[in-house]
Design a protein around this motif. Structure first.
Motif, PDB file in Angstrom:
ATOM      1  N   TYR A   1      -3.736 -20.219  -7.273  1.00 40.98           N
ATOM      2  CA  TYR A   1      -2.671 -19.215  -7.237  1.00 40.98           C
ATOM      3  C   TYR A   1      -1.958 -19.311  -5.902  1.00 40.98           C
ATOM      4  N   ASP A   2      -0.637 -19.254  -5.934  1.00 45.70           N
ATOM      5  CA  ASP A   2       0.102 -19.267  -4.672  1.00 45.70           C
ATOM      6  C   ASP A   2       0.141 -17.856  -4.086  1.00 45.70           C
ATOM      7  N   ASN A   3       0.646 -17.751  -2.867  1.00 46.98           N
ATOM      8  CA  ASN A   3       0.645 -16.465  -2.166  1.00 46.98           C
ATOM      9  C   ASN A   3       1.467 -15.408  -2.890  1.00 46.98           C
ATOM     10  N   VAL A   4       2.570 -15.836  -3.487  1.00 48.40           N
ATOM     11  CA  VAL A   4       3.428 -14.888  -4.205  1.00 48.40           C
ATOM     12  C   VAL A   4       2.682 -14.265  -5.370  1.00 48.40           C
ATOM     13  N   THR A   5       1.951 -15.085  -6.101  1.00 53.65           N
ATOM     14  CA  THR A   5       1.186 -14.595  -7.254  1.00 53.65           C
ATOM     15  C   THR A   5       0.069 -13.655  -6.813  1.00 53.65           C
ATOM     16  N   ILE A   6      -0.647 -14.046  -5.778  1.00 52.18           N
ATOM     17  CA  ILE A   6      -1.744 -13.210  -5.277  1.00 52.18           C
ATOM     18  C   ILE A   6      -1.221 -11.854  -4.825  1.00 52.18           C
ATOM     19  N   LYS A   7      -0.109 -11.863  -4.095  1.00 52.50           N
ATOM     20  CA  LYS A   7       0.474 -10.613  -3.594  1.00 52.50           C
ATOM     21  C   LYS A   7       0.983  -9.744  -4.740  1.00 52.50           C
ATOM     22  N   ARG A   8       1.627 -10.376  -5.722  1.00 50.10           N
ATOM     23  CA  ARG A   8       2.186  -9.619  -6.852  1.00 50.10           C
ATOM     24  C   ARG A   8       1.100  -8.831  -7.573  1.00 50.10           C
ATOM     25  N   TRP A   9      -0.001  -9.507  -7.915  1.00 51.14           N
ATOM     26  CA  TRP A   9      -1.047  -8.830  -8.682  1.00 51.14           C
ATOM     27  C   TRP A   9      -1.890  -7.913  -7.805  1.00 51.14           C
ATOM     28  N   LEU A  10      -1.921  -8.176  -6.505  1.00 54.46           N
ATOM     29  CA  LEU A  10      -2.597  -7.253  -5.594  1.00 54.46           C
ATOM     30  C   LEU A  10      -1.866  -5.919  -5.577  1.00 54.46           C
ATOM     31  N   HIS A  11      -0.552  -5.977  -5.556  1.00 51.50           N
ATOM     32  CA  HIS A  11       0.259  -4.757  -5.613  1.00 51.50           C
ATOM     33  C   HIS A  11       0.014  -4.031  -6.930  1.00 51.50           C
ATOM     34  N   THR A  12      -0.030  -4.774  -8.029  1.00 49.22           N
ATOM     35  CA  THR A  12      -0.299  -4.179  -9.334  1.00 49.22           C
ATOM     36  C   THR A  12      -1.663  -3.499  -9.358  1.00 49.22           C
ATOM     37  N   PHE A  13      -2.650  -4.179  -8.786  1.00 52.84           N
ATOM     38  CA  PHE A  13      -4.002  -3.618  -8.771  1.00 52.84           C
ATOM     39  C   PHE A  13      -4.047  -2.260  -8.091  1.00 52.84           C
ATOM     40  N   PHE A  14      -3.512  -2.186  -6.876  1.00 54.53           N
ATOM     41  CA  PHE A  14      -3.588  -0.923  -6.140  1.00 54.53           C
ATOM     42  C   PHE A  14      -2.711   0.154  -6.774  1.00 54.53           C
ATOM     43  N   ARG A  15      -1.562  -0.213  -7.275  1.00 56.23           N
ATOM     44  CA  ARG A  15      -0.701   0.770  -7.935  1.00 56.23           C
ATOM     45  C   ARG A  15      -1.403   1.371  -9.138  1.00 56.23           C
ATOM     46  N   ARG A  16      -1.950   0.536  -9.981  1.00 58.05           N
ATOM     47  CA  ARG A  16      -2.613   1.026 -11.184  1.00 58.05           C
ATOM     48  C   ARG A  16      -3.915   1.744 -10.848  1.00 58.05           C
ATOM     49  N   PHE A  17      -4.651   1.222  -9.856  1.00 52.32           N
ATOM     50  CA  PHE A  17      -5.928   1.845  -9.513  1.00 52.32           C
ATOM     51  C   PHE A  17      -5.738   3.308  -9.126  1.00 52.32           C
ATOM     52  N   PHE A  18      -4.732   3.598  -8.335  1.00 54.62           N
ATOM     53  CA  PHE A  18      -4.492   4.981  -7.916  1.00 54.62           C
ATOM     54  C   PHE A  18      -3.890   5.804  -9.052  1.00 54.62           C
ATOM     55  N   GLN A  19      -2.974   5.224  -9.789  1.00 50.46           N
ATOM     56  CA  GLN A  19      -2.308   5.979 -10.858  1.00 50.46           C
ATOM     57  C   GLN A  19      -3.264   6.382 -11.979  1.00 50.46           C
ATOM     58  N   GLN A  20      -4.267   5.571 -12.238  1.00 55.76           N
ATOM     59  CA  GLN A  20      -5.103   5.749 -13.423  1.00 55.76           C
ATOM     60  C   GLN A  20      -6.432   6.451 -13.149  1.00 55.76           C
ATOM     61  N   GLN A  21      -6.578   7.055 -11.992  1.00 55.04           N
ATOM     62  CA  GLN A  21      -7.839   7.723 -11.679  1.00 55.04           C
ATOM     63  C   GLN A  21      -8.148   8.846 -12.661  1.00 55.04           C
TER      64      GLN A  21
END
Length: 641
Positions: free
Chosen positions: A579-599
């Motif tokens: 995975y390139d840096n752009v891909t890693i960063k994109r899904w990292l943002h998704t992870f934290f956004r969803r993790f907090f939203q879905q508590q």
């Protein structure tokens, strides 16, 4: 940034018995080599200036005088190196001889730590020559013409890095000095040793080092004497071992006739996080330690930024034989939990929605093992397949075939008519494939399962896994809900291996073929109609990202409290070339956004067994307000490059 890593080394020089000036040249060469590799702290074996096996030569003034002279020469000749060095040397103080660890850097001695526990049994006769640290009166020692701090109650510190030192036998006693040093804050523990080899001893030594690093929540760096020591009666294999909180990161080749430099990095941030969260550790039993500890400031070279330790891209999945052991243990935990719940509720049946996907397959396998353990017919397990608008022939057939081959009772209940009626009732255009369209199907399926459970005096077995819970990839009060969730603390990446383990070890050929095809099926909720060829159109990982990335993020976020920037840094190392840096960063943002939203979904989870070190149960491991903000985490991610 160093992200909390400290580069350490265990060095094993080639020595000659009693040839001090030869020995320090070998030590000096390894110090320079380590410095070139960015090592910040290096440890050499016990009595390495003289060699350990001098025996009664330790009573000779010629040896002792030249040992001190050679030590001072070594310190002076390494003056251009900022690396903190720990070297073993016999020294005289108070008209007594001590087995000492000498700490020096930048051409200056920092302090001296004497050995506390002197073995005096079988092949060891150290009390014949040396005095224990506990029997010394002074807290200083004269070397050359200068005075230096002396004692076993010394901690060398730079910011959050706290270094403690013990010598060989100190580790083998019931309460090692390193335990007390850890209680006082030391998180890097060094042991300079000269332990000889015996049959079976090495295995015990590795276990001892691993366990001590775990008990102390610390890094443990062990350097022991090797080739060049006398072989008159003993053999020394040269053990260099670096461990961190129970895990051995790197170790030397035993019985090697060449010098060795064993390097790795200790993650101080992770260790500090464990000490913060482990409240038992913070309940300091300082009654064991009656003496105040002295902290001596040191300045370490800057971290090179190049990691030599491997970063596992799949931290939930062990390798080799350990994977088989892990799978077997997980199933035992799941089965034990479900057995207790079935007996407690007096349920006569287990109800499971079988989709032909990985999660429901795993839940079915757990139910089968549970009923076998209870000596109850598998026919009392009701596997319900509920075809909908997105169900494909592949998943449907796999679901039906698996239910038949496992000897479970099959029920097929289509949800199409019920959902069509529901869409009419709420005035939803069924051609609009939005969240309403999808969630209505998930909730209809859950209603069927719950109502059949009422009919059959049964227990609805949940199928959702840990990764889905982290991302909130579940329909609230739909597949999110059950009466007992057996998969709730198992990450998606591990689910695949559990199913594969059963396929290879626990079932007949027919079931095996079905299970292997389920493993190869794309992950999908199948809530959107298939494509024109009848294939799955809605692939989960296309929507939320690769589960192997999300599981990596989840592990480091929950297990160590790592920051997004550190997780990003580690992911770059772990997934280099994939995975390139752009891909890693994109899904990292998704992870934290969803993790907090879905508590809010996690705050009302059904019961389920904790399986690994990470769980999102609101009753145990993870308690977070449903309205907590992800602002700080997302802002940090946005600044990553």
């Amino acid at each position: 940034m160093d992200y909390g890593f400290v580069k350490v080394a265990a060095a094993i020089p080639h020595v000659l018995v009693a040839d001090c000036f030869y020995n320090i040249q070998q030590i000096k060469g390894l110090i320079h080599k380590a410095s070139e590799k960015g090592v910040q702290i290096i440890a050499f074996p016990e009595l390495s200036v003289t060699s350990y096996t001098c025996f009664d030569l330790f009573t000779q003034q010629t040896l002792l005088r030249n040992a001190e002279k050679a030590l001072l020469q070594l310190v002076d000749e390494t003056g251009n190196s900022g690396i903190l060095s720990i070297v073993g040397c016999p020294l005289v103080t108070e008209n007594r001889l001590i087995n000492a660890a000498v700490i020096f850097q930048c051409g200056k001695i920092v302090a001296v730590v004497p050995k506390t526990y002197l073995p005096n049994y079988k092949e060891f006769q150290e009390q014949r020559w040396f005095t224990s640290a506990d029997d010394l009166n002074s807290d200083t020692i004269i070397i050359g013409n200068q005075s230096y701090p002396l004692g076993r109650h010394l901690i060398f510190a730079q910011d959050k890095i706290k270094i403690g030192i013990e010598i060989c036998e100190d580790l083998w006693v019931p309460v090692p000095p390193s335990s007390l040093l850890a209680i006082q804050g030391a998180n890097l523990l060094f042991n300079i040793s000269a332990s000889n080899e015996l049959i079976g001893k090495h295995h015990y030594l590795r276990s001892l080092i691993s366990q001590q690093s775990a008990r102390c929540l610390a890094g443990y760096i062990y350097s022991s004497a090797g080739f060049g020591e006398s072989s008159t009666d003993l053999v020394f294999a040269g053990n260099g071992i670096i461990a961190e909180n129970g895990k051995i990161l790197n170790e030397s080749e035993r019985f090697c006739m060449e010098e060795q430099l064993i390097i790795s990095e200790i993650d101080i941030q992770n260790l500090q996080n464990d000490r913060l969260t482990n409240t038992s550790f913070s309940q300091e039993n300082v009654g064991l330690s009656q003496k105040n500890y002295t902290v001596i400031p040191v300045t370490l070279p800057e971290f090179s930024g190049k990691l030599t330790r491997p970063i596992d891209p799949h931290p939930f999945i062990p390798s080799g034989d350990a994977l088989n052991e892990r799978c077997n243990e997980i199933f035992h935990i799941q089965v034990a939990g479900l057995v207790k719940r079935l007996l407690h509720t007096h349920a006569q049946t287990a109800i499971i929605g079988i989709s032909g996907g990985l999660d429901s397959t795993l839940a079915l396998l757990v139910a089968v093992m549970t009923f076998d353990a209870l000596h109850i017919s598998r026919k009392h397990i009701i596997g319900i397949t509920m075809p909908g608008f997105g169900t494909t022939g592949r998943t449907y057939n796999n679901a039906v075939n698996l239910i038949h081959s496992l000897g479970v009772t099959l029920r097929e209940i289509s949800i199409k008519d019920a959902c069509i009626q529901h869409f009419k009732d709420i005035h939803h255009d069924m051609n609009v494939h939005n969240v309403t369209y999808e969630n209505s199907q998930a909730r209809e399926r859950t209603q069927i399962l719950m109502d059949v459970a009422n009919q059959e005096n049964g227990l609805v077995i949940g199928t959702g896994d840990l990764s889905e819970l982290a991302l909130g990839w579940a329909t609230y009060n739909g597949d999110h809900m059950s009466m007992y969730g057996v998969n709730g603390s198992i990450p998606k990446t591990l689910v695949k291996y559990l199913v594969e383990w059963v396929a290879l070890h626990k079932v007949d050929e027919t079931s095996r073929l079905t299970l292997l095809d389920i493993i190869d099926t794309p992950i999908s909720p199948e809530l959107i109609p298939a494509d024109e060829n009848g294939n799955i159109k809605q692939k989960t990982e296309d929507l939320v990202g690769p589960y192997e990335l999300h599981d990596f993020y989840l592990y480091h976020f929950l297990r160590f409290g790592s920051t997004p920037s550190k997780i990003y840094y580690l992911a770059q190392k772990a997934f280099t070339g994939k995975y390139d840096n752009v891909t890693i960063k994109r899904w990292l943002h998704t992870f934290f956004r969803r993790f907090f939203q879905q508590q809010f979904k996690r705050n009302c989870l059904p019961d389920g067994p904790k399986v690994g070190s990470i769980s999102l149960s609101p009753r145990g491991d993870w308690r977070m307000p449903s309205d907590a903000m992800a602002t700080l985490w997302l802002k940090e991610i946005e600044g990553l490059e």
